[in-house]
Write an enzyme that holds these catalytic residues in place. Structure first.
Site, PDB file in Angstrom:
ATOM      1  N   ARG A 246       0.908 -69.346 -70.596  1.00  0.00           N
ATOM      2  CA  ARG A 246       2.104 -69.583 -71.520  1.00  0.00           C
ATOM      3  C   ARG A 246       2.764 -68.765 -72.449  1.00  0.00           C
ATOM      4  O   ARG A 246       4.085 -68.489 -72.272  1.00  0.00           O
ATOM      5  CB  ARG A 246       2.105 -71.150 -72.051  1.00  0.00           C
ATOM      6  CG  ARG A 246       1.886 -72.294 -70.747  1.00  0.00           C
ATOM      7  CD  ARG A 246       1.802 -73.723 -71.718  1.00  0.00           C
ATOM      8  NE  ARG A 246       1.028 -73.823 -72.693  1.00  0.00           N
ATOM      9  CZ  ARG A 246       1.022 -74.973 -73.270  1.00  0.00           C
ATOM     10  NH1 ARG A 246       1.822 -76.201 -72.978  1.00  0.00           N
ATOM     11  NH2 ARG A 246       0.215 -75.269 -74.150  1.00  0.00           N
ATOM     12  N   ASP A 247       1.914 -68.457 -73.266  1.00  0.00           N
ATOM     13  CA  ASP A 247       2.574 -67.552 -74.510  1.00  0.00           C
ATOM     14  C   ASP A 247       2.068 -66.074 -74.285  1.00  0.00           C
ATOM     15  O   ASP A 247       1.440 -65.411 -75.191  1.00  0.00           O
ATOM     16  CB  ASP A 247       2.160 -68.157 -75.639  1.00  0.00           C
ATOM     17  CG  ASP A 247       2.975 -67.370 -76.738  1.00  0.00           C
ATOM     18  OD1 ASP A 247       4.094 -66.792 -76.774  1.00  0.00           O
ATOM     19  OD2 ASP A 247       2.432 -67.096 -77.916  1.00  0.00           O
TER      20      ASP A 247
END
Length: 345
Positions: free
Chosen positions: A180-181
């Protein structure tokens, strides 16, 4: 101080420290503003210059602490991470401090992944009354700082480093972990020569339940976020979003700047939504091909992480590199500073 060993519920070395923690658990709250919220005025988080200390530090803010067999020294990047030394072996470590409530969430991705040479392993966990201290092997800097120092990388060096990054992401996806990040700073060097990389930070990862990788939670570093996350009001493919971020990583390594940049967040997001970027002619045809295969606006058209490892560019030998970039001294190739706000997504 006595240290009581407890039976681990995870494949880690767990210790409990029977004393009141020197660190206030309230100081380690994780802030995660969503991208769907109105952007704050000023520069996007990834583009702001490194913030300066507001003034002389209060002596009570941090002092050398003894945590089990470890001595916690000065904080590193952010407020949750410290440099640590084992008082017997004198070996250096990185210590991540988290509250007891956040521990299971933070540790879950590490326990789901099998051992991989390009993913950091937890060395030990020490449990306190309020906080839990997670120790990793020391590192020799992260990729963001390295690219800033080099301005941009020669392709033969980038092949060696990016191949390790792609292998780590592919292993995560195969094991049902979406990052995700994903960004440059999450990869750190394990050797002084800066040839070996591991993915160290899995804090924002999402564990998948089955084959479906659809996500609805929208957060990430603005410079690395995919257009579908900004455009869609519904779910999106977490794995495809990771591949987009990996494409931004490779572009930045080779070109020395982000593919999408602007001082105003709204303008930055508009550029990402359009998905239009330029690739310098100094890159080899194979390098351009790989970047384009990851930075495709339509998620279903991007390469999967496992397919990236099969791309011809990653199989160029160091003795016969794909293409040598021109001098690194070009003044317009600048990777922006990061700040702590980059970690707050």
């Amino acid at each position: 101080m006595s240290v009581n060993l407890v039976t681990p519920t995870l494949p880690l070395r767990l210790k409990r420290v029977d004393f009141e923690d020197a660190h206030d658990s309230g100081a380690f709250k994780c802030k995660r503003p969503r991208l769907s919220q109105p952007p704050s005025p000023g520069l996007a988080p990834c583009l702001r210059p490194l913030s300066q200390s507001p003034g002389p530090a209060d002596p009570g803010d941090h002092c050398v602490s003894r945590i089990g067999p470890y001595v916690l020294l000065e904080p590193t990047e952010g407020t949750q991470t410290y440099r640590a030394v084992h008082h017997v072996t004198e070996q250096e470590y990185i210590c991540k401090v988290t509250s007891v409530k956040k521990y299971q969430e933070l540790i879950a991705p590490y326990t789901q992944l099998s051992a991989h040479e390009n993913i950091s392993q937890i060395s030990e966990v020490v449990m306190g009354e309020k906080n839990i201290y997670i120790f990793f092997e020391r590192n020799y800097g992260d990729m963001h700082a390295y690219v800033r120092t080099c301005k941009r990388l020669q392709e033969d060096e980038a092949v060696l480093l990016f191949g390790q990054m792609a292998a780590a992401v592919a292993h995560c996806h195969k094991s049902g972990v979406v990052l995700r990040d994903l960004k440059l700073r999450k990869f750190v060097f394990t050797d002084r020569q800066r040839t070996k990389l591991v993915l160290q930070n899995l804090e924002d990862s999402c564990l998948l339940d089955g084959e479906d990788d659809s996500l609805t939670d929208k957060h990430g570093c603005p410079a690395y976020v995919g257009p579908e996350i900004l455009n869609s009001r519904h779910s999106y493919s977490g794995k495809a979003a990771d591949v987009w971020s990996l494409g931004v990583v490779l572009y930045t390594m080779l070109v020395g700047r982000y593919p999408f940049q602007d001082v105003e967040p709204a303008a930055l997001f508009s550029k990402i939504r359009r998905g239009v970027y330029t690739i310098p002619d100094t890159l080899s045809a194979r390098a351009k091909s790989l970047v384009c295969c990851m930075l495709r606006k339509v998620p279903s058209q991007r390469l999967e992480a496992s397919d990236i490892l099969l791309h011809p560019w990653l199989h160029c030998s160091t003795s016969n590199p794909c293409h040598q970039l021109s001098s690194r001294t070009s003044s317009d190739q600048v990777v922006p500073d990061f700040t702590d706000s980059e970690d707050s997504n």
